[in-house]
Design a protein around this motif. Structure first.
Motif, PDB file in Angstrom:
ATOM      1  N   THR A  47       0.821  -1.214   0.000  1.00 58.81           N
ATOM      2  CA  THR A  47       0.000   0.000   0.000  1.00 58.81           C
ATOM      3  C   THR A  47       0.852   1.261   0.000  1.00 58.81           C
ATOM      4  N   ARG A 110      -4.768  -6.935   2.503  1.00 61.77           N
ATOM      5  CA  ARG A 110      -4.712  -5.959   1.417  1.00 61.77           C
ATOM      6  C   ARG A 110      -6.122  -5.524   1.022  1.00 61.77           C
ATOM      7  N   LEU A 114      -7.654  -1.684   1.230  1.00 58.16           N
ATOM      8  CA  LEU A 114      -8.328  -0.989   0.128  1.00 58.16           C
ATOM      9  C   LEU A 114      -9.710  -0.485   0.525  1.00 58.16           C
TER      10      LEU A 114
END
Length: 225
Positions: A47, A110, A114
């Motif tokens: 990220t 992940r 998001l």
């Protein structure tokens, strides 16, 4: 059918099966938390890191998730000694499961990263937070409730299916103990029927514990089975 069940031999060795069950639980917990730390670290790097870092994370995830865990553990146990690196069977199983869990938990975390709105991250930046502080105070509290059910389910997968792989390299976890004991007296049906029940009990207890933890910590109504 002329087979006569003799569960007396199993009860005689029940303490050893319980030792194997305890080792199963210990390995499952350690592999899960090790994988969770890897997943959090790699999701953070993907990220906040650069393109090269993201590519390296992707390479690790693709390689691990597209090769069987058994092959990875075989590589650690049988392959590394060829170049002079020797670990115990328990260490190879734990490292293999941890690396495997890390890849899958990277994907889970992940997805959680998001889900965090860009405005929340920008607010952290405005307050002068470092990247680590943003992860700790902004991202992790936001995604904990969202990804908790997936993490809980993955823990059960590691606990039941992952640790049992250790039997093929001589780890005396629950399945390994059952194989060792049943080889002595050939009472396969008795040992493995009892072991199946033990796995169900372990899974049920772990599921209840995770459900209660989710309700207490994150107000998540996790399902038990």
């Amino acid at each position: 059918m002329n087979y006569t069940f003799q569960y007396g031999v199993v009860w005689r060795d029940f303490a050893e099966l319980m030792q194997g069950a305890l080792l199963t639980f210990e390995l499952g917990v350690l592999a899960f938390w090790g994988g969770a730390l890897i997943g959090l670290a790699l999701a953070s790097l993907k990220t906040f890191g650069g393109r090269l870092t993201a590519r390296l994370v992707d390479a690790y995830v693709v390689f691990i998730t597209n090769t069987p865990a058994l092959i990875q553990i075989y590589f650690l146990y049988f392959g590394l000694p060829e170049v002079g690196v020797r670990w115990s069977s328990e260490a190879c199983l734990l490292i293999g499961l941890t690396l495997n869990a890390g890849a899958y938990l990277t994907l889970i975390m992940r997805a959680g990263f998001l889900s965090v709105r860009r405005t929340e991250i920008e607010a952290g930046e405005t307050l002068g937070m470092s990247i680590l502080q943003q992860i700790r105070y902004v991202i992790v509290p936001h995604i904990a409730k969202t990804i908790y059910p997936a993490l809980a389910n993955f823990f059960i997968v590691i606990l039941v299916m992952g640790t049992s792989i250790g039997a093929v390299i001589g780890v005396d976890e629950l399945t390994g103990q059952a194989i060792n004991l049943s080889t002595v007296n050939y009472r396969w049906l008795e040992y493995f029927s009892v072991v199946a029940v033990i796995y169900v009990v372990i899974t049920f207890i772990a599921s209840i514990g995770l459900a209660l933890l989710g309700r207490w910590a994150f107000r998540v109504k996790a399902k038990v089975f």
